[in-house]
Design a protein around this motif. Structure first.
Motif, PDB file in Angstrom:
ATOM      1  N   TRP A 145      46.835  22.022 -42.593  1.00  0.00           N
ATOM      2  CA  TRP A 145      45.478  22.315 -42.996  1.00  0.00           C
ATOM      3  C   TRP A 145      45.069  23.674 -42.498  1.00  0.00           C
ATOM      4  N   VAL A 163      42.240  26.226 -40.996  1.00  0.00           N
ATOM      5  CA  VAL A 163      41.180  26.035 -40.012  1.00  0.00           C
ATOM      6  C   VAL A 163      39.775  26.065 -40.585  1.00  0.00           C
ATOM      7  N   TRP A 214      37.126  21.187 -43.191  1.00  0.00           N
ATOM      8  CA  TRP A 214      36.833  20.123 -42.263  1.00  0.00           C
ATOM      9  C   TRP A 214      36.466  18.873 -43.032  1.00  0.00           C
ATOM     10  N   GLU A 274      42.417  17.628 -36.835  1.00  0.00           N
ATOM     11  CA  GLU A 274      43.323  18.109 -35.802  1.00  0.00           C
ATOM     12  C   GLU A 274      43.335  19.621 -35.622  1.00  0.00           C
ATOM     13  N   VAL A 275      43.391  20.348 -36.708  1.00  0.00           N
ATOM     14  CA  VAL A 275      43.520  21.805 -36.596  1.00  0.00           C
ATOM     15  C   VAL A 275      42.393  22.403 -35.778  1.00  0.00           C
ATOM     16  N   ARG A 276      41.198  21.962 -36.084  1.00  0.00           N
ATOM     17  CA  ARG A 276      40.041  22.472 -35.368  1.00  0.00           C
ATOM     18  C   ARG A 276      40.118  22.119 -33.891  1.00  0.00           C
ATOM     19  N   GLN A 277      40.511  20.892 -33.643  1.00  0.00           N
ATOM     20  CA  GLN A 277      40.687  20.455 -32.259  1.00  0.00           C
ATOM     21  C   GLN A 277      41.651  21.365 -31.518  1.00  0.00           C
ATOM     22  N   ILE A 278      42.750  21.634 -32.176  1.00  0.00           N
ATOM     23  CA  ILE A 278      43.775  22.448 -31.539  1.00  0.00           C
ATOM     24  C   ILE A 278      43.255  23.856 -31.287  1.00  0.00           C
ATOM     25  N   LEU A 279      42.608  24.403 -32.283  1.00  0.00           N
ATOM     26  CA  LEU A 279      42.042  25.734 -32.121  1.00  0.00           C
ATOM     27  C   LEU A 279      41.086  25.757 -30.941  1.00  0.00           C
ATOM     28  N   ASP A 280      40.315  24.701 -30.850  1.00  0.00           N
ATOM     29  CA  ASP A 280      39.338  24.607 -29.778  1.00  0.00           C
ATOM     30  C   ASP A 280      40.015  24.525 -28.411  1.00  0.00           C
ATOM     31  N   ARG A 281      41.094  23.823 -28.373  1.00  0.00           N
ATOM     32  CA  ARG A 281      41.804  23.680 -27.112  1.00  0.00           C
ATOM     33  C   ARG A 281      42.450  24.978 -26.683  1.00  0.00           C
ATOM     34  N   ILE A 282      43.099  25.627 -27.628  1.00  0.00           N
ATOM     35  CA  ILE A 282      43.791  26.862 -27.310  1.00  0.00           C
ATOM     36  C   ILE A 282      42.813  27.969 -26.985  1.00  0.00           C
ATOM     37  N   ALA A 283      41.761  28.008 -27.768  1.00  0.00           N
ATOM     38  CA  ALA A 283      40.738  29.007 -27.528  1.00  0.00           C
ATOM     39  C   ALA A 283      39.784  28.505 -26.468  1.00  0.00           C
ATOM     40  N   ASP A 284      40.341  28.152 -25.344  1.00  0.00           N
ATOM     41  CA  ASP A 284      39.511  27.691 -24.238  1.00  0.00           C
ATOM     42  C   ASP A 284      39.784  28.610 -23.059  1.00  0.00           C
ATOM     43  N   ASP A 293      49.662  18.548 -25.226  1.00  0.00           N
ATOM     44  CA  ASP A 293      49.904  19.312 -26.444  1.00  0.00           C
ATOM     45  C   ASP A 293      51.291  19.941 -26.481  1.00  0.00           C
ATOM     46  N   ALA A 348      36.771  33.654 -27.095  1.00  0.00           N
ATOM     47  CA  ALA A 348      37.616  32.488 -27.268  1.00  0.00           C
ATOM     48  C   ALA A 348      36.753  31.294 -27.629  1.00  0.00           C
ATOM     49  N   LYS A 368      35.668  28.791 -30.823  1.00  0.00           N
ATOM     50  CA  LYS A 368      36.097  28.353 -32.147  1.00  0.00           C
ATOM     51  C   LYS A 368      35.308  29.017 -33.259  1.00  0.00           C
ATOM     52  N   LEU A 396      36.499  31.943 -36.118  1.00  0.00           N
ATOM     53  CA  LEU A 396      36.484  31.710 -37.552  1.00  0.00           C
ATOM     54  C   LEU A 396      35.635  32.765 -38.272  1.00  0.00           C
ATOM     55  N   ASP A 401      33.649  25.252 -43.229  1.00  0.00           N
ATOM     56  CA  ASP A 401      33.315  23.868 -43.499  1.00  0.00           C
ATOM     57  C   ASP A 401      32.948  23.141 -42.208  1.00  0.00           C
ATOM     58  N   THR A 441      47.796  28.619 -34.738  1.00  0.00           N
ATOM     59  CA  THR A 441      47.263  27.264 -34.779  1.00  0.00           C
ATOM     60  C   THR A 441      47.650  26.547 -36.061  1.00  0.00           C
ATOM     61  N   GLU A 442      47.491  27.242 -37.151  1.00  0.00           N
ATOM     62  CA  GLU A 442      47.835  26.607 -38.418  1.00  0.00           C
ATOM     63  C   GLU A 442      49.328  26.306 -38.514  1.00  0.00           C
ATOM     64  N   GLN A 476      50.528  23.284 -35.905  1.00  0.00           N
ATOM     65  CA  GLN A 476      49.773  22.051 -35.757  1.00  0.00           C
ATOM     66  C   GLN A 476      50.625  20.792 -35.769  1.00  0.00           C
ATOM     67  N   ILE A 484      52.270  20.165 -32.465  1.00  0.00           N
ATOM     68  CA  ILE A 484      51.348  19.710 -31.446  1.00  0.00           C
ATOM     69  C   ILE A 484      50.939  18.270 -31.659  1.00  0.00           C
ATOM     70  N   ALA A 513      53.736  16.294 -30.415  1.00  0.00           N
ATOM     71  CA  ALA A 513      53.773  16.281 -28.950  1.00  0.00           C
ATOM     72  C   ALA A 513      52.727  15.322 -28.389  1.00  0.00           C
ATOM     73  N   ARG A 514      51.566  15.322 -29.000  1.00  0.00           N
ATOM     74  CA  ARG A 514      50.505  14.443 -28.533  1.00  0.00           C
ATOM     75  C   ARG A 514      50.885  12.983 -28.679  1.00  0.00           C
TER      76      ARG A 514
END
Lengths: 145, 145
Positions: A25, A27, A30, A37-47, A89, B46, B48, B52, B72, B126-127, B130, B133, B136-137
């Motif tokens: 998918w 980013v 939604w 998931e993609v958004r979640q991952i982006l959020d995690r990485i971009a932390d 992750d 950083a 989300k 975007l 979205d 991220t894309e 995914q 990840i 892995a989860r």
DNA sequence: CGGAATCCTAGTGGATACTG
DNA sequence: CAGTATCCACTAGGATTCCG
């Protein structure tokens, strides 16, 4: 499985992926499928904390308290949570040595390493452009009164 | 002005910047001086929504509702807040046209453009990763019960 | 040493309604 | 159209205490 959307992807201007059989998918979309998931991952990485941890693990394996000391101001809880998430992750590996006192080491996984370049360039950008941003903020703030 | 620390930077292993006269901080240190700008900036970039928005503004100027539709799931409030912050930080330019109905356009500033490459590589990463990840989860979760 | 568990508060962010 | 304003649920995250 979530049904395959016929890709009305609103964000990306005709990215033209072959709409058939995608389990991937972008980013910008939604909806409820797989909890997005993609958004979640982006959020995690971009932390902030994730970035700092990954950045530090570039050169070598580190222990818990070593990371804690290296990242000035992080609370023990947040370091624990961050490391746990990164491990979940698959970005960071955790190794426990059966010793007394216990020793736990963290290092980047191969997957984590593929992120390293990007993350470091983000961190470096931040350090290099901080004055510009601080200046922009000041300007903005007193223009707006 | 905050006094200049004699640089006991714990995080970075001998980055060896000439300790004299620095107005620049590395992201690993933290104390009260200037409310810790570097960390703040890192946190903002950083983010989300910031990622975007910046990503979308690569190819062209966009209007508010256009961005809203493109991202979205973003709430109107968060888009407003995000754009405002990016503008304040000098990363995005806001142009208001005195028309009825009002038209407001957003585009990247030159400073914003210097961030673009990094951000897009983060988004792309991220894309692209995914599935790995997600896998892995799943593995982590059922190993831990 | 490397956490887990609990508590508690400030801030995030969605939903909704109103405005120029 | 492009916001602002308000209310409010939820959670991120610090402080503290305890454990193997």
């Amino acid at each position: 499985m979530a049904e395959v959307r016929t890709s009305t992807s609103p964000g990306s201007f005709e990215v033209t992926e072959p709409a058939g059989e995608r389990d991937r998918w972008d980013v910008f979309q939604w909806d409820a499928r797989e909890d997005c998931e993609v958004r979640q991952i982006l959020d995690r990485i971009a932390d902030k904390w994730s970035l700092l941890v990954i950045s530090l693990l570039e050169e070598r394996t580190m222990r818990f308290n070593e990371l804690r000391r290296a990242i000035d101001g992080i609370s023990q809880r947040m370091l624990t949570v961050t490391l746990r998430n990164l491990e979940r992750d698959g970005l960071v590996c955790r190794t426990v040595y059966a010793e007394v006192p216990p020793r736990v080491e963290y290092c980047l996984s191969p997957l984590g390493r593929t992120l390293l370049g990007t993350i470091q360039s983000l961190v470096r950008w931040t350090e290099e452009h901080q004055e510009e941003i601080v200046r922009a903020r000041a300007e903005f703030d007193d223009a707006a009164g």
